[in-house]
Design a protein around this motif. Sequence first.
Motif, PDB file in Angstrom:
ATOM      1  N   GLU A 148       4.066 -18.668 -75.623  1.00  0.00           N
ATOM      2  CA  GLU A 148       3.454 -17.917 -74.521  1.00  0.00           C
ATOM      3  C   GLU A 148       3.248 -16.463 -74.901  1.00  0.00           C
ATOM      4  OE1 GLU A 148       5.866 -19.976 -74.293  1.00  0.00           O
ATOM      5  OE2 GLU A 148       5.287 -21.536 -72.860  1.00  0.00           O
ATOM      6  N   ARG A 149       4.283 -15.854 -75.507  1.00  0.00           N
ATOM      7  CA  ARG A 149       4.163 -14.443 -75.842  1.00  0.00           C
ATOM      8  C   ARG A 149       3.157 -14.229 -76.963  1.00  0.00           C
ATOM      9  NH1 ARG A 149       9.786 -14.526 -74.839  1.00  0.00           N
ATOM     10  NH2 ARG A 149      10.367 -14.449 -77.026  1.00  0.00           N
ATOM     11  N   GLU A 150       3.084 -15.178 -77.931  1.00  0.00           N
ATOM     12  CA  GLU A 150       2.089 -15.056 -78.990  1.00  0.00           C
ATOM     13  C   GLU A 150       0.687 -15.187 -78.414  1.00  0.00           C
ATOM     14  OE1 GLU A 150       3.008 -17.927 -81.903  1.00  0.00           O
ATOM     15  OE2 GLU A 150       4.829 -16.927 -82.602  1.00  0.00           O
ATOM     16  N   ALA A 151       0.518 -16.035 -77.384  1.00  0.00           N
ATOM     17  CA  ALA A 151      -0.787 -16.158 -76.752  1.00  0.00           C
ATOM     18  C   ALA A 151      -1.181 -14.857 -76.065  1.00  0.00           C
ATOM     19  CB  ALA A 151      -0.778 -17.309 -75.735  1.00  0.00           C
ATOM     20  N   VAL A 152      -0.196 -14.231 -75.416  1.00  0.00           N
ATOM     21  CA  VAL A 152      -0.472 -12.945 -74.772  1.00  0.00           C
ATOM     22  C   VAL A 152      -0.893 -11.921 -75.808  1.00  0.00           C
ATOM     23  CG1 VAL A 152       0.573 -11.029 -73.505  1.00  0.00           C
ATOM     24  CG2 VAL A 152       1.039 -13.374 -72.812  1.00  0.00           C
ATOM     25  N   LEU A 153      -0.163 -11.866 -76.931  1.00  0.00           N
ATOM     26  CA  LEU A 153      -0.489 -10.896 -77.968  1.00  0.00           C
ATOM     27  C   LEU A 153      -1.834 -11.199 -78.606  1.00  0.00           C
ATOM     28  CD1 LEU A 153       2.952 -10.434 -79.732  1.00  0.00           C
ATOM     29  CD2 LEU A 153       1.699  -8.735 -78.409  1.00  0.00           C
ATOM     30  N   ALA A 154      -2.146 -12.485 -78.796  1.00  0.00           N
ATOM     31  CA  ALA A 154      -3.430 -12.840 -79.384  1.00  0.00           C
ATOM     32  C   ALA A 154      -4.583 -12.425 -78.483  1.00  0.00           C
ATOM     33  CB  ALA A 154      -3.485 -14.352 -79.656  1.00  0.00           C
ATOM     34  N   MET A 155      -4.444 -12.710 -77.186  1.00  0.00           N
ATOM     35  CA  MET A 155      -5.483 -12.318 -76.257  1.00  0.00           C
ATOM     36  C   MET A 155      -5.612 -10.806 -76.198  1.00  0.00           C
ATOM     37  SD  MET A 155      -5.994 -13.392 -72.287  1.00  0.00           S
ATOM     38  CE  MET A 155      -4.587 -12.467 -71.738  1.00  0.00           C
ATOM     39  N   ALA A 156      -4.478 -10.121 -76.222  1.00  0.00           N
ATOM     40  CA  ALA A 156      -4.513  -8.663 -76.180  1.00  0.00           C
ATOM     41  C   ALA A 156      -5.143  -8.100 -77.447  1.00  0.00           C
ATOM     42  CB  ALA A 156      -3.106  -8.116 -76.006  1.00  0.00           C
ATOM     43  N   SER A 157      -4.909  -8.753 -78.597  1.00  0.00           N
ATOM     44  CA  SER A 157      -5.497  -8.277 -79.836  1.00  0.00           C
ATOM     45  C   SER A 157      -7.013  -8.395 -79.778  1.00  0.00           C
ATOM     46  CB  SER A 157      -4.946  -9.068 -81.022  1.00  0.00           C
ATOM     47  OG  SER A 157      -3.547  -8.900 -81.114  1.00  0.00           O
ATOM     48  N   THR A 158      -7.514  -9.518 -79.219  1.00  0.00           N
ATOM     49  CA  THR A 158      -8.955  -9.682 -79.069  1.00  0.00           C
ATOM     50  C   THR A 158      -9.521  -8.635 -78.134  1.00  0.00           C
ATOM     51  OG1 THR A 158      -8.713 -12.063 -79.418  1.00  0.00           O
ATOM     52  CG2 THR A 158     -10.762 -11.300 -78.410  1.00  0.00           C
ATOM     53  N   GLU A 159      -8.835  -8.405 -77.022  1.00  0.00           N
ATOM     54  CA  GLU A 159      -9.297  -7.404 -76.068  1.00  0.00           C
ATOM     55  C   GLU A 159      -9.229  -6.004 -76.675  1.00  0.00           C
ATOM     56  OE1 GLU A 159      -7.985  -5.789 -71.656  1.00  0.00           O
ATOM     57  OE2 GLU A 159      -7.657  -7.885 -72.217  1.00  0.00           O
ATOM     58  N   GLU A 160      -8.159  -5.725 -77.432  1.00  0.00           N
ATOM     59  CA  GLU A 160      -8.037  -4.419 -78.065  1.00  0.00           C
ATOM     60  C   GLU A 160      -9.135  -4.220 -79.100  1.00  0.00           C
ATOM     61  OE1 GLU A 160      -4.747  -1.792 -80.562  1.00  0.00           O
ATOM     62  OE2 GLU A 160      -4.428  -3.906 -80.129  1.00  0.00           O
ATOM     63  N   ARG A 161      -9.470  -5.277 -79.852  1.00  0.00           N
ATOM     64  CA  ARG A 161     -10.549  -5.173 -80.837  1.00  0.00           C
ATOM     65  C   ARG A 161     -11.863  -4.874 -80.148  1.00  0.00           C
ATOM     66  NH1 ARG A 161     -14.532  -8.301 -82.191  1.00  0.00           N
ATOM     67  NH2 ARG A 161     -13.787  -9.926 -80.774  1.00  0.00           N
ATOM     68  N   LEU A 162     -12.120  -5.546 -79.021  1.00  0.00           N
ATOM     69  CA  LEU A 162     -13.362  -5.316 -78.290  1.00  0.00           C
ATOM     70  C   LEU A 162     -13.398  -3.904 -77.734  1.00  0.00           C
ATOM     71  CD1 LEU A 162     -15.978  -6.471 -77.152  1.00  0.00           C
ATOM     72  CD2 LEU A 162     -14.693  -7.293 -75.180  1.00  0.00           C
ATOM     73  N   HIS A 163     -12.263  -3.423 -77.222  1.00  0.00           N
ATOM     74  CA  HIS A 163     -12.222  -2.080 -76.663  1.00  0.00           C
ATOM     75  C   HIS A 163     -12.423  -1.017 -77.734  1.00  0.00           C
ATOM     76  CE1 HIS A 163      -9.820  -3.317 -72.822  1.00  0.00           C
ATOM     77  NE2 HIS A 163     -10.989  -3.891 -72.929  1.00  0.00           N
ATOM     78  N   GLY A 164     -11.997  -1.301 -78.960  1.00  0.00           N
ATOM     79  CA  GLY A 164     -12.130  -0.310 -80.025  1.00  0.00           C
ATOM     80  C   GLY A 164     -13.434  -0.379 -80.789  1.00  0.00           C
ATOM     81  N   MET A 165     -14.238  -1.416 -80.557  1.00  0.00           N
ATOM     82  CA  MET A 165     -15.503  -1.564 -81.284  1.00  0.00           C
ATOM     83  C   MET A 165     -16.538  -0.569 -80.782  1.00  0.00           C
ATOM     84  SD  MET A 165     -15.995  -5.687 -81.684  1.00  0.00           S
ATOM     85  CE  MET A 165     -17.672  -5.423 -82.289  1.00  0.00           C
ATOM     86  N   SER A 166     -17.359  -0.095 -81.688  1.00  0.00           N
ATOM     87  CA  SER A 166     -18.463   0.784 -81.306  1.00  0.00           C
ATOM     88  C   SER A 166     -19.466   0.007 -80.462  1.00  0.00           C
ATOM     89  CB  SER A 166     -19.146   1.342 -82.551  1.00  0.00           C
ATOM     90  OG  SER A 166     -20.326   2.037 -82.210  1.00  0.00           O
ATOM     91  N   PHE A 167     -20.063   0.666 -79.495  1.00  0.00           N
ATOM     92  CA  PHE A 167     -21.043   0.008 -78.636  1.00  0.00           C
ATOM     93  C   PHE A 167     -22.220  -0.535 -79.433  1.00  0.00           C
ATOM     94  CE2 PHE A 167     -19.567   3.102 -75.119  1.00  0.00           C
ATOM     95  CZ  PHE A 167     -18.537   2.244 -74.789  1.00  0.00           C
ATOM     96  N   ALA A 168     -22.524   0.079 -80.569  1.00  0.00           N
ATOM     97  CA  ALA A 168     -23.657  -0.368 -81.387  1.00  0.00           C
ATOM     98  C   ALA A 168     -23.373  -1.687 -82.089  1.00  0.00           C
ATOM     99  CB  ALA A 168     -24.008   0.703 -82.414  1.00  0.00           C
ATOM    100  N   GLN A 169     -22.103  -2.122 -82.154  1.00  0.00           N
ATOM    101  CA  GLN A 169     -21.731  -3.348 -82.856  1.00  0.00           C
ATOM    102  C   GLN A 169     -21.491  -4.529 -81.924  1.00  0.00           C
ATOM    103  OE1 GLN A 169     -18.227  -2.160 -84.984  1.00  0.00           O
ATOM    104  NE2 GLN A 169     -19.342  -0.888 -86.452  1.00  0.00           N
ATOM    105  N   LEU A 170     -21.666  -4.340 -80.631  1.00  0.00           N
ATOM    106  CA  LEU A 170     -21.363  -5.390 -79.671  1.00  0.00           C
ATOM    107  C   LEU A 170     -22.497  -6.409 -79.584  1.00  0.00           C
ATOM    108  CD1 LEU A 170     -19.928  -3.227 -76.735  1.00  0.00           C
ATOM    109  CD2 LEU A 170     -18.648  -4.428 -78.502  1.00  0.00           C
ATOM    110  N   THR A 171     -22.121  -7.666 -79.354  1.00  0.00           N
ATOM    111  CA  THR A 171     -23.117  -8.686 -79.051  1.00  0.00           C
ATOM    112  C   THR A 171     -23.560  -8.549 -77.594  1.00  0.00           C
ATOM    113  OG1 THR A 171     -21.444 -10.302 -78.355  1.00  0.00           O
ATOM    114  CG2 THR A 171     -21.990 -10.218 -80.717  1.00  0.00           C
ATOM    115  N   GLU A 172     -24.575  -9.313 -77.220  1.00  0.00           N
ATOM    116  CA  GLU A 172     -25.082  -9.223 -75.851  1.00  0.00           C
ATOM    117  C   GLU A 172     -24.011  -9.615 -74.833  1.00  0.00           C
ATOM    118  OE1 GLU A 172     -27.853  -7.951 -74.770  1.00  0.00           O
ATOM    119  OE2 GLU A 172     -28.420  -7.453 -76.826  1.00  0.00           O
TER     120      GLU A 172
END
Length: 418
Positions: A148-172
């Motif tokens: 459960e905790r690894e799932a939380v961290l995995a989801m948070a890592s994906t969300e953190e990656r998205l939050h840190g990505m430049s707007f020019a690199q985002l998909t639609e």
Amino acid sequence: MTTRDTRDTAAAPPTVEAATLSAAFVTALRRAGLTCSPDRAVRLAEALRLVPPTDVERLYWASRVVLVSARGQLPAFDSVFAAVFRGGFDPSAHRSTPRPSPHGSPEQARTRPSPAGDRAPGQGTGPRQTAPAVATPGPDGGDSNAPEREAVLAMASTEERLHGMSFAQLTEAEVLQIRRLASRLLLATPTRLSRRTRKSAHSSARLDVRATVRAARRSGTDTTRLLYARRREQRRKLVMLCDVSGSMEPYSRIFVSLLQGAVATAGAEAFVFSTRLTRLTRQLALRDPDAALARAAGAAPDWAGGTRIADSIRHFVDEHGRRGLARGAVVVIFSDGWAQEDPGQVAAQMARLRRLAHRIIWVNPRKAAPHYQPLAGGMAAALPYCDAFVSGHSYTALAEVAAAIRGDGQSSLKGRGN
């Protein structure tokens, strides 16, 4: 074996980056139904970097001070904290779980850090539990809640990656997600003293002579009571100008959503410019973000065109700023500074705007590039008149924009004020 040898052979506490830990914990709190904005995650990461917690109790209080804003949030916060750092709780099931009774079963896990005198016998003499406890094994040598905790961290890592990505690199699809988040950001300007006053019971306030005389006239005799008044405080106006030229297209689609949220929630004034200035406050005032953005796109025919910064600022000052819209306001300009005009014209118009505004913030997503220097003609000419210069190139970087609008000291280039 000596005491020193025992300490040397003990397993070192797991090390987790502050940003990753904050993102994972805030994600777990959201899943449990608590409202936590991204700024809280940023503040928690900063707090953990400034004062690294040496045990779970310190981590608990640091997280609680930053993330809890109301007494009613404590039960959910304590339960999620126990789940992530102590084990024994499923955050997704807490949304419908009632508040536990203080007379619950003795087997129920304690969610707050207990004083030293209340700990179990095995905990009072042993070493304190170190933070972060996410990777700490259970009593049987394994971690029953690790998936459960690894799932939380995995989801948070994906969300953190998205939050840190430049707007020019985002998909639609990612752009749509970030646009929804950007429209919900709360932007607050500094306060100022209004000319209007309110009654005050303290003699340290200014004596309200008119109110005192009126009270004496109503009583028909000399008054024995002096009345005092204080000036009211009110938020400064927020004015946002967004460059929607071709060079800003990857970023303006997010920035316009930020404008829409500021207009709908903070009463901001919104303008976009490319080859000319267009006021979009009325179009973006709709609560439906999609409808508001559709109306805004139809109202600005020069979208993704050239860039005329000086002419757009001149139009704003002449038609809106000098009539009171920019006077004492916080003005935010979203642009990369790539102008098709003489830099001297940009400097002249920025000087006019500087004389009206309380604070000018320039948001340039190109600033995030390594070794960036503001050498572009329009940017170099405008920068001396700005109070803050931030990138805003990602969702995480928008926290810098919000801090600059609030007037936080670390975002200021120089201290100015009207």
